[in-house]
Write a protein that holds these residues in place. Structure first.
Motif: not given
Ligand SMILES: Nc1ncnc2c1ncn2[C@@H]1O[C@H](COP(=O)(O)OP(=O)(O)OP(=O)(O)O)[C@@H](O)[C@H]1O
Ligand SMILES: [Mg+2]
Lengths: 265, 364
Positions: B221-233
């Motif tokens: 979760p914390e990686v998803l929040y800090a480093q989402p892979c693109n605009r949609e995410v």
């Protein structure tokens, strides 16, 4: 707007007259069945139960009653079983010609009975099936099927499909799922369907008249007795009993039909 | 959690007619992991879950659970159990018989069966409720029955389709923690489908974000929040200010960029970004911006703006700031420490920003 909500002054009177017209003959039936005399006319000659007491002794009548019970019972079982599977398929699955198939199943509701009866007679005779109780059972199953299908369809409409999936997911087989989950949940619908289809068959005259041969069902027997004035009071007594029984049966059926929509939240 | 993979999906694809509901689904889940499939409505989450459960066939790809290929194994023989969105509590059975439903097939003695069912009921805190009828239960209790009924089967993987979406907010938040605690204590792998980002973040070890049948990113979760892979995410998880930028120089794990409104900046490369061109998109989380009446000290960049709108959220206050050179207003979230709302629309303010707070979102 309120002006439109007011009804015409004659409407309540009309509705009342209509109901009287509709139900008086039905009420006359039990009234005359207690009349101590063979002529069906007012004034009544006195009250008696003898017409009822004599019923038990009339062998042909009893046989006709049994014929009707057998036909009604088997036709109810057959049409309800067929209706159960058909309804489940109609509610659950999409398949080619589904609409047409549903329409065809409902067709007996709108084809005139006399046409069904004569064409069935021709067909049965041409395949070598003589007029008999078997022929009546087949005919009544056909006639009762639309009732069974529509009652079972409303039972399945209320049925959450994930209940079956949950049972299967918990390791049950397909047949086990049907037995342990589907059947118990739609059982009020099944009972309602059995009762209604039985009543449909029990009342039916035209098909039975054409197809019963020398094994008359009760309506056919009653019709044959109407011509003999001396037998008429017996027929009225029998008719009264049947009237009461059908009303009871339909009340019970309605109770179960309503239960289906409650249990399957 | 162990290192052993309990589920492996490889290139799984499902079509309904010509519509592709799930495509290229490749995923490995660890034994004991709490995994969430997160995505907007209609993105194929339920379809993916039903493929794992065996309720849905699939055209392409391979599924292995605990080393066993699942091809040709029907749902009732798979080592998975499901908690349905509607809970699917059998209405004609008591709580006890609901939970015992699956055990009746195994040849347990009466005593063993009673014990297993009671243990399961204890686990979900329904001790002593076995005699209740299904229609005498509240929503939260139905959810617990569904959970106990699945867990009593001791599945290798428990599948949950939006298990909390039918509950009201307070109960839902309590159940999030409880479900997580339960999962950790029994150590079974959970795969949960949800469209609620907070639910996914508070409960999961890892989250897979799905859009239009495709898995976009799988991360903690914390990686998803800090480093989402693109605009949609980035847009789907939390709030985000998007700013168009231009790539000046790429230097190892550093990018030199020129961002609208902010000027030239040096930011870290986001390792999750797959595509990068000369036109870039960067993102800044609203709570990472400082807002001040005078120019704040100690920030990598500062910028002037005017308050356009103020929204009071209780735990925080959101200011929407117009900045010259930016088409969208910048949203700034300030924790509500002192129960004050410090600025009103029309006020001139300064925004402060550290380079480390700027997220590289790849191709703009
Ligand atoms: N049996 C089916 N036949 C045809 N299309 C289907 C079928 N099941 C699902 N779909 C389509 O596949 C897509 C994905 O459906 P799915 O139920 O997996 O979405 P979801 O992500 O679970 O959405 P939600 O959050 O709304 O539950 C949807 O566009 C849906 O219309
Ligand atoms: Mg879904």
């Amino acid at each position: 707007m309120t002006r439109f909500r007011r009804y015409l002054p004659g409407l309540p009177a009309y509705a009342f007259a209509y109901l009287v017209f509709l139900y008086t003959p039905v009420l006359l039936l039990p009234v005359f069945s207690f009349n101590d005399g063979t002529i069906v006319a007012f004034p009544l000659k006195g009250l008696t139960l003898k017409w009822y007491a004599q019923l038990g002794a009339q062998e042909t009548l009893i046989r006709a009653l049994f014929n009707s019970l057998i036909v009604g019972g088997i036709a109810a079982l057959a049409s309800t079983s067929l209706g159960l599977f058909a309804a489940r398929a109609y509610v659950r699955y999409r398949f080619p010609a589904k609409e047409m198939s549903e329409g065809l199943v409902m067709l007996p509701l709108v084809i005139p009975g006399i046409i069904v009866a004569s064409s069935m007679l021709i067909m049965f005779v041409s395949i070598g099936l003589k007029p008999s109780l078997t022929a009546v059972i087949l005919g009544h199953t056909f006639l009762a099927l639309p009732f069974a299908v529509s009652i079972m369809k409303s039972a399945f409409d209320e049925f959450d499909q994930s209940l079956e999936e949950a049972a299967y997911d918990l390791g049950e087989t397909i047949i086990g799922t049907f037995r342990r989950v589907t059947l118990p949940i739609v059982s009020p619908g099944i009972i309602a369907s059995l009762l209604v289809t039985f009543t449909v068959s029990f009342d039916e005259f035209v098909l039975a008249f054409f197809l019963s041969g020398n094994q008359p069902t009760l309506p056919v027997y009653i019709w044959s007795q109407i011509r003999f004035p001396a037998k008429l009071p017996n027929t009225l007594a029998l008719g009264s009993i049947l009237l009461l029984a059908s009303i009871l049966l339909l009340v019970v059926a309605e109770y179960f039909r309503r239960r289906t929509s409650k249990t399957s939240i | 959690m162990s290192d052993q993979n309990i589920i492996e999906l490889k290139d799984v694809e499902k079509r309904f007619g010509s519509f592709v509901a799930v495509s290229d689904l490749t995923l490995s889940l660890k034994q004991g992991e709490f995994f969430s499939l997160l995505g907007p409505s209609g993105c194929g989450k339920t379809t993916a879950l039903r493929i794992i459960a065996g309720f849905q066939d699939h055209e392409k790809g391979k599924i292995t659970i605990d080393g066993v290929p699942m091809k040709d194994i029907p749902a009732n023989k798979r080592p998975t159990n499901m908690v349905f969105q509607s809970y699917a509590i059998f209405p004609h059975l008591t709580v006890f018989n609901n939970v015992a439903f699956g055990l009746r097939k195994s040849r347990l003695s009466k005593a063993e069966l009673d014990q297993r069912v009671n243990e399961a009921l204890d686990m979900v805190e329904l001790t002593g409720m076995g005699g209740r009828k299904a229609d005498e239960l509240s929503g939260g209790q139905r959810q617990r029955v569904a959970l106990a009924r699945a867990l009593v089967m001791q599945p290798k993987v428990l599948l949950l389709d939006e298990p909390l979406s039918a509950l009201d907010k307070n109960l839902r938040e309590a159940m999030q923690l409880e479900l997580r605690r339960l999962q950790q204590s029994i150590g079974i792998t959970f795969v949960m489908v949800t469209h609620d980002q907070y639910e996914a973040m508070t409960m999961s070890d890892r989250i897979g974000v799905m859009f239009e049948g495709k898995l976009m990113q799988v991360d903690r979760p914390e990686v998803l929040y800090a480093q989402p892979c693109n605009r949609e995410v980035a847009a789907f998880i939390g709030g985000m200010n998007f700013v168009p930028a231009e790539l000046i120089k790429e230097d190892g794990d550093q990018l030199q960029i020129k961002a609208a409104g902010f000027g030239t900046l040096n930011i870290d490369v986001n390792p999750n970004v797959r595509e990068r061109g000369s036109a870039l998109l960067i993102g800044v989380r609203p709570e990472q911006l400082e807002i001040a009446a005078t120019k704040p000290e100690g920030y990598d960049s500062t910028i002037e703006g005017t308050i356009a709108n103020v929204a009071f959220y209780g735990e925080s206050v959101h200011y929407y700031v117009e900045v010259e050179g930016l088409t969208d207003v910048v949203s700034v979230a300030v924790p509500n420490y002192f129960h004050t709302v410090d600025y009103k629309s029309g006020d001139k303010v300064w925004l402060g920003l550290q380079n480390s707070s700027i997220i590289d979102l790849g191709k703009g």
